[in-house]
Scaffold this motif. Structure first.
Motif, PDB file in Angstrom:
ATOM      1  N   CYS A  12      33.432  21.299 -24.021  1.00 17.60           N
ATOM      2  CA  CYS A  12      34.311  20.538 -23.121  1.00 17.60           C
ATOM      3  C   CYS A  12      34.273  21.101 -21.702  1.00 17.60           C
ATOM      4  O   CYS A  12      34.188  20.342 -20.732  1.00 17.60           O
ATOM      5  N   LEU A  13      34.328  22.425 -21.571  1.00 18.04           N
ATOM      6  CA  LEU A  13      34.276  23.045 -20.245  1.00 18.04           C
ATOM      7  C   LEU A  13      32.944  22.762 -19.557  1.00 18.04           C
ATOM      8  O   LEU A  13      32.904  22.487 -18.362  1.00 18.04           O
ATOM      9  N   LEU A  14      31.863  22.803 -20.318  1.00 19.46           N
ATOM     10  CA  LEU A  14      30.547  22.530 -19.739  1.00 19.46           C
ATOM     11  C   LEU A  14      30.427  21.081 -19.298  1.00 19.46           C
ATOM     12  O   LEU A  14      29.758  20.780 -18.305  1.00 19.46           O
ATOM     13  N   ALA A  15      31.085  20.170 -20.017  1.00 24.89           N
ATOM     14  CA  ALA A  15      31.058  18.756 -19.655  1.00 24.89           C
ATOM     15  C   ALA A  15      31.962  18.460 -18.460  1.00 24.89           C
ATOM     16  O   ALA A  15      31.651  17.601 -17.636  1.00 24.89           O
ATOM     17  N   GLU A  16      33.079  19.177 -18.343  1.00 24.37           N
ATOM     18  CA  GLU A  16      34.072  18.918 -17.303  1.00 24.37           C
ATOM     19  C   GLU A  16      33.738  19.555 -15.955  1.00 24.37           C
ATOM     20  O   GLU A  16      34.176  19.066 -14.915  1.00 24.37           O
ATOM     21  N   HIS A  17      32.989  20.654 -15.958  1.00 19.99           N
ATOM     22  CA  HIS A  17      32.749  21.417 -14.734  1.00 19.99           C
ATOM     23  C   HIS A  17      31.262  21.438 -14.394  1.00 19.99           C
ATOM     24  O   HIS A  17      30.413  21.619 -15.260  1.00 19.99           O
ATOM     25  N   SER A  18      30.960  21.302 -13.116  1.00 17.56           N
ATOM     26  CA  SER A  18      29.569  21.279 -12.657  1.00 17.56           C
ATOM     27  C   SER A  18      28.900  22.640 -12.745  1.00 17.56           C
ATOM     28  O   SER A  18      27.691  22.733 -12.935  1.00 17.56           O
ATOM     29  N   ALA A  19      29.677  23.692 -12.586  1.00 13.30           N
ATOM     30  CA  ALA A  19      29.133  25.054 -12.609  1.00 13.30           C
ATOM     31  C   ALA A  19      30.025  25.947 -13.461  1.00 13.30           C
ATOM     32  O   ALA A  19      31.236  26.014 -13.238  1.00 13.30           O
ATOM     33  N   ARG A 103      21.360  29.792  -4.628  1.00  8.58           N
ATOM     34  CA  ARG A 103      20.654  28.566  -4.230  1.00  8.58           C
ATOM     35  C   ARG A 103      21.182  27.320  -4.948  1.00  8.58           C
ATOM     36  O   ARG A 103      21.517  26.324  -4.278  1.00  8.58           O
ATOM     37  N   PRO A 104      21.283  27.321  -6.281  1.00  5.19           N
ATOM     38  CA  PRO A 104      21.800  26.100  -6.919  1.00  5.19           C
ATOM     39  C   PRO A 104      23.251  25.795  -6.520  1.00  5.19           C
ATOM     40  O   PRO A 104      23.630  24.643  -6.386  1.00  5.19           O
ATOM     41  N   TYR A 105      24.046  26.839  -6.300  1.00 10.83           N
ATOM     42  CA  TYR A 105      25.429  26.648  -5.863  1.00 10.83           C
ATOM     43  C   TYR A 105      25.462  25.956  -4.500  1.00 10.83           C
ATOM     44  O   TYR A 105      26.223  25.012  -4.300  1.00 10.83           O
ATOM     45  N   GLN A 106      24.628  26.420  -3.578  1.00 11.81           N
ATOM     46  CA  GLN A 106      24.574  25.805  -2.243  1.00 11.81           C
ATOM     47  C   GLN A 106      24.150  24.348  -2.329  1.00 11.81           C
ATOM     48  O   GLN A 106      24.706  23.496  -1.635  1.00 11.81           O
ATOM     49  N   LEU A 107      23.174  24.052  -3.153  1.00  7.68           N
ATOM     50  CA  LEU A 107      22.706  22.674  -3.299  1.00  7.68           C
ATOM     51  C   LEU A 107      23.763  21.771  -3.920  1.00  7.68           C
ATOM     52  O   LEU A 107      23.948  20.629  -3.496  1.00  7.68           O
ATOM     53  N   LEU A 108      24.456  22.279  -4.917  1.00 12.39           N
ATOM     54  CA  LEU A 108      25.436  21.482  -5.642  1.00 12.39           C
ATOM     55  C   LEU A 108      26.721  21.274  -4.855  1.00 12.39           C
ATOM     56  O   LEU A 108      27.309  20.204  -4.883  1.00 12.39           O
ATOM     57  N   PHE A 109      27.158  22.302  -4.145  1.00 11.52           N
ATOM     58  CA  PHE A 109      28.456  22.254  -3.489  1.00 11.52           C
ATOM     59  C   PHE A 109      28.376  22.245  -1.969  1.00 11.52           C
ATOM     60  O   PHE A 109      29.355  22.521  -1.286  1.00 11.52           O
TER      61      PHE A 109
END
Length: 112
Positions: A12-19, A103-109
């Motif tokens: 559920c947490l993985l589905a609800e949150h992007s990171a 890097r993925p954090y910067q791209l996503l957010f």
């Protein structure tokens, strides 16, 4: 860090949150107990949109650890958009975690 004891909670947490960062540890694991507050601080300071999760493999979270293939402690899984992006186990540093997140954090957010 939010504690998880069942696989469906983690799903559920993985589905609800992007990171999501998941730390698999144990009460008797000294390294796990030392790295837990350091990870919490790192996320709060540099990656506030990442949800922090803790699974105690030596207590009620044992079945989650088994389903995730965790055989040694500590283990860190970094998830982006429901996919495991990076895994660190036994010997790693906060610098390794920061590097994997940046890097993925910067791209996503970037828009936030």
């Amino acid at each position: 860090m939010q504690s998880v004891t069942q696989q469906d909670q983690l799903d559920c947490l993985l589905a609800e949150h992007s990171a999501v960062l998941v730390l698999y540890g144990g009460q008797a694991c000294g390294v796990c107990q030392a790295i837990k507050p350091a990870l919490t601080h790192l996320l709060a300071q540099e990656f506030p949109c990442v949800t922090a999760v803790y699974v105690d493999c030596q207590q009620q979270g044992g079945s989650v650890c088994a389903q995730q293939g965790v055989m040694a402690l500590p283990v860190v899984h970094i998830w982006f958009e429901g996919r495991c992006f990076a895994e660190f186990f036994k010997v790693f540093s906060l610098t390794d975690i920061r590097s994997a997140l940046t890097r993925p954090y910067q791209l996503l957010f970037a828009q936030h």
